[in-house]
Design an enzyme around this catalytic site. Structure first.
Site, PDB file in Angstrom:
ATOM      1  N   HIS A 290       0.788  -1.228   0.000  1.00 36.66           N
ATOM      2  CA  HIS A 290       0.000   0.000   0.000  1.00 36.66           C
ATOM      3  C   HIS A 290       0.816   1.270   0.000  1.00 36.66           C
ATOM      4  O   HIS A 290       0.246   2.358  -0.056  1.00 36.66           O
ATOM      5  CB  HIS A 290      -0.931   0.042   1.217  1.00 36.66           C
ATOM      6  N   LYS A 478      -8.755  14.387   3.900  1.00 41.85           N
ATOM      7  CA  LYS A 478      -7.982  13.145   3.980  1.00 41.85           C
ATOM      8  C   LYS A 478      -7.107  13.256   5.219  1.00 41.85           C
ATOM      9  O   LYS A 478      -7.040  14.328   5.838  1.00 41.85           O
ATOM     10  CB  LYS A 478      -7.120  12.942   2.730  1.00 41.85           C
ATOM     11  N   ARG A 479      -6.424  12.158   5.606  1.00 42.28           N
ATOM     12  CA  ARG A 479      -5.485  12.271   6.709  1.00 42.28           C
ATOM     13  C   ARG A 479      -4.491  13.405   6.419  1.00 42.28           C
ATOM     14  O   ARG A 479      -4.143  13.654   5.261  1.00 42.28           O
ATOM     15  CB  ARG A 479      -4.723  10.943   6.889  1.00 42.28           C
ATOM     16  N   LYS A 484       0.744  14.496   1.426  1.00 46.41           N
ATOM     17  CA  LYS A 484      -0.566  14.842   0.859  1.00 46.41           C
ATOM     18  C   LYS A 484      -0.677  16.354   0.603  1.00 46.41           C
ATOM     19  O   LYS A 484      -1.615  16.829  -0.025  1.00 46.41           O
ATOM     20  CB  LYS A 484      -1.689  14.340   1.765  1.00 46.41           C
ATOM     21  N   THR A 586      -8.180   6.838  -2.677  1.00 46.64           N
ATOM     22  CA  THR A 586      -9.532   6.376  -2.995  1.00 46.64           C
ATOM     23  C   THR A 586     -10.530   7.511  -2.823  1.00 46.64           C
ATOM     24  O   THR A 586     -11.601   7.484  -3.427  1.00 46.64           O
ATOM     25  CB  THR A 586      -9.952   5.187  -2.104  1.00 46.64           C
ATOM     26  N   LYS A 590     -14.168   8.754  -5.003  1.00 50.59           N
ATOM     27  CA  LYS A 590     -15.487   9.075  -4.431  1.00 50.59           C
ATOM     28  C   LYS A 590     -15.982  10.417  -4.967  1.00 50.59           C
ATOM     29  O   LYS A 590     -17.147  10.567  -5.317  1.00 50.59           O
ATOM     30  CB  LYS A 590     -15.401   9.138  -2.902  1.00 50.59           C
TER      31      LYS A 590
END
Ligand SMILES: *Cc1c(COP(=O)(O)O)cnc(C)c1O
Length: 749
Positions: A290, A478-479, A484, A586, A590
């Protein structure tokens, strides 16, 4: 080790075809189904994308009528609840079980014993050595089963969550001597499944976590083998066919101990020899990688591992020994290569290496990620085992993430193209002609606006901020993580603010920047990022010159149910990770399904979203993964060139530490250090200018609502590849070799 389920009531009703009738029936009693649903706690037994993926997989497995079950941990406390106090994250324990949990069924009669610590004694029986585990600490693993209801097909699979309990027998023998010690022992044992570790994409090297890993892996395997023997017989003949009837998949390396544990059961409990056990084990197990972030690759100190799991350690040693011998045969004299590939090296047990060696399939989660695995991170392993590596691009269940969380849009889609897309997501492409149908565009836009109103109600309740439902809603949820790049978005907002201050007549569409996400409690940079966003919100939302042009809001406690409220209301989806770092993502999928336009780097599954929707319906920017990797390998980037070469960059970077933000000078020192002290490790400043350009393109597209609305509809129409129905079909055919098991033919609704 994680299943981020969220709430189940509404989704189960949808899958059973009972949602409408329940809604109607409850109305007669004056009860609103939507309100009733909020009574259910979110099962937050995961950190983020990895755990949510597992939950989406369960939905698609059952909806495709596949015999596939989940195995995890019944954490007494799931992921912490996030409050924002004075702009800072505060963590509160998630007491999700306090009022009971209606979906679980405790199965005490199916409990098994998991053994920790102690010592191993070897005896020779006949010609063969046997290993006897003595003086161990027994922990009773009690399963709690949750039903996993498929969509309109009669299949109900199981998610089995294990809870640690002190063995009563052990307790009573203990208490004869020392009652208090016995109670303390019970407390220690039950501590095993007390809490989910809150680090996402980051390794926490605590022994309790290793204990959790072995606990649920051993319990799961013991119960699988028990069931197998009951079904197929206890003979050696039957057990040698184990891999023909059972596939075990490990979601990242967290359950990698399944490899030595299956070896242990087959050898020590079922009498297999090494070679036979190894053959069955490798053919049974498959592994998904992952992440390639080095700080997330699991490794355990050897002595800690050996003390907690003495027999498992012996087996891992033997696996390593035999593997290195093979490497030596293939690569004689290449010590460096062998050391880099070994399972045991530098006094650590390397779990990713164990996972590759002990499984027959290793997959990445998006094309680009699988390529990076093969060419960079695991190139040695790919050379040695070329047949093992493959790609399975992630997905999300479109039933939860479109049908259930956006019922109005879902009804509009069904009105246009019929209901087949619920079971055949590829049918969504029939929407393409509607992208330029003004009546359809209009209806979709009205739904988006109503979804914004619902979100606005929640936000005003929880933050006091009034969301302008006519503004463009730009969402980054998101986290919180350096890679990120929430910081890049924040800097871009600061720049936009500076521009509006300089020119109050600047031609921009009103925009709301919405952030949400949890920071790991020990991750200071991430926590500072939350404080930065809240500080910007304070300044911008209260500045009379800009407050009606742009707004910033941080919505606390990002979770599955909050995502279900935010995503249907979103216009712009922020997917701006440093290229090469986000394995798939992911969240990106969405948003796409719900008609948001994505602004993104060419990273993870964004690349495949671009391929599906076409360049005119997605906004990309920034360095490519190749460029990033080239800089890491050969150097050639100097952050000072960006800082001194672009006045906008110098201004916003200085504003972090010069008092402009009205906080202490050290408040954002970690963020400043990330940019200037690490030579901009995540290329935030390098990508800044290209990102600002991309944001300007968004602004221009949005001004022409005909263009924008057609982009939105095209995103929905071309999202079908990102349903987990597609992902699961690929796993089923290529890796697990499983087929649908039809329990009820025909659909009922
Ligand atoms: C989908 C989801 C994630 C994963 O989001 P990414 O943007 O892919 O990191 C994390 N948390 C929750 C609650 C989600 O629903």
């Amino acid at each position: 080790m994680e299943f981020l389920l969220g709430r189940l009531l509404s989704n189960n009703l949808l899958n059973l075809g009972l949602k409408d009738i329940c809604e109607e029936g409850l109305k007669d009693f004056g009860i609103d189904l939507g309100e009733l649903e909020t009574v259910e706690p979110d099962a937050g037994l995961g950190n983020g994308g990895l755990g949510r993926l597992a939950a989406c997989f369960l939905d698609s497995l059952a909806s495709l009528q596949m015999p596939g079950h989940g195995c995890g941990i019944r954490y007494r406390h799931g992921l912490f609840e996030q409050k924002i106090v004075n702009g800072y994250q505060v963590e509160l324990p998630d007491n999700w079980l306090q009022d009971g949990y209606v979906w679980e069924v405790r199965k005490p009669e199916r409990a098994v014993i998991v053994k920790f610590g102690g010592n191993i004694r070897m005896e020779i029986k006949g010609k063969n050595p046997v290993f006897i585990h003595e003086n161990y600490e027994p922990v009773r693993a009690v399963p709690y089963d949750l039903p996993v209801v498929g969509y309109n097909c009669g299949t109900v699979n199981t998610l089995r969550l294990w809870s640690a309990e002190a063995d009563d027998f052990d307790f009573s023998s203990f208490s004869k001597g020392d009652y208090l010690k016995a109670v303390e022992h019970k407390y220690n044992v039950e501590n095993t499944t007390q809490v989910l570790y809150p680090e996402d994409s980051h390794l926490e090297g605590k022994i309790l976590r290793l204990k959790q890993q072995y606990f649920f892996v051993s319990a799961g395997l013991l119960s699988i083998v028990r069931r197998y023997k009951k079904t197929f017989g206890t003979t050696m003949e039957a057990l040698k066919k184990f891999h023909e009837r059972i596939a075990i998949h490990i979601n990242d390396t967290h359950p990698a101990l399944a490899i030595p544990e299956l070896m242990r059961i087959l050898m020590d409990e079922e009498g297999f020899g090494w070679e036979e056990a190894w053959d069955v084990t490798v053919k049974t197990i498959s592994y998904t990688n992952h992440t390639i972030l080095p700080e997330a690759l699991e490794k355990w100190p050897m002595d800690l591992f050996k003390g907690l799991l003495p027999r498992i350690y012996m087996i891992v040693e033997e696996i390593n020994e035999r593997f290195c011998k093979k490497l030596w045969e293939q690569y004689p004299g290449q010590w460096e290569r062998i050391r880099h590939m070994a399972i045991l090296s530098d006094n650590y047990v390397h779990m990713a290496h164990l996972s590759v060696v002990g499984s027959h399939s290793v997959n990445g989660v998006a094309k680009i990620h699988s390529e990076i695995l093969k060419k960079e991170v695991m190139s040695n392993f790919n050379q040695f085992y070329p047949h093992k590596f493959n790609n399975k691009t992630n997905g999300v269940t479109h039933r939860r993430w479109l049908a259930n969380c956006n019922p109005s849009l879902s009804a509009l889609i069904t009105e246009a193209i019929g209901p087949s897309w619920l079971t055949h997501p590829e049918d969504l492409t029939a929407l393409e002609p509607y992208a330029n149908d003004s009546s359809f565009q209009e209806k979709a836009a009205k739904i988006k606006r109503r979804n914004k109103e619902a979100l606005a109600n929640h936000i005003s309740d929880y933050t006091g901020v009034n969301l302008d439902v006519d503004s463009l809603l730009d969402v980054h949820v998101k986290r919180i993580h350096a890679y990120k790049r929430q910081v890049l978005n924040a800097l871009q907002i600061m720049d936009m603010y500076n521009r509006i201050r300089d020119n109050p007549n600047l031609d921009i569409v009103p925009r709301t920047f919405l952030f949400a996400g949890k920071a790991a409690p020990g991750y200071h940079l991430a926590k500072q990022t939350i404080k930065l966003v809240n500080t910007l919100a304070d300044i911008i939302n209260n500045d009379p010159i800009v407050k009606d042009r742009i707004k910033v809001v941080f919505v606390p406690n990002y979770s599955v149910s909050l995502a279900e409220l935010i995503i249907p209301a979103t216009n712009v989806s922020e997917q701006i990770s440093t290229a090469s770092k986000e394995a798939s993502g992911t969240g990106n999928m969405k948003f796409m399904m719900n008609g948001a336009v994505t602004i993104c780097t060419m990273d993870g599954a964004n690349v495949e979203m671009y391929e599906e929707v076409g360049e005119e319906n997605i906004i990309t920017f920034g360095l490519s993964a190749e460029q990033v990797i080239r800089y890491y390998t050969f150097g050639g980037y100097n952050v000072m060139d960006e800082y001194h070469g672009d006045q906008r960059i110098k201004t916003v970077v200085d504003q972090l530490v010069n008092g402009f933000l009205g906080t202490g000078y050290n408040e954002f020192s970690d963020i400043h250090h990330l940019l200037m002290g690490t030579n901009d490790e995540y290329f935030i400043l390098k990508d800044f200018s290209s990102y600002v350009d991309a944001q300007n393109r968004i602004n221009d597209f949005y001004k022409d609502q005909t263009i924008w609305r057609s982009m939105a509809v095209n995103n929905i129409a071309f999202s079908s590849r990102f349903s987990t129905d597609r992902t699961i079909s690929e796993y089923a055919i290529d890796i697990w070799k499983i087929k649908p098991l039809v329990v009820r033919s025909g659909r009922r609704f």
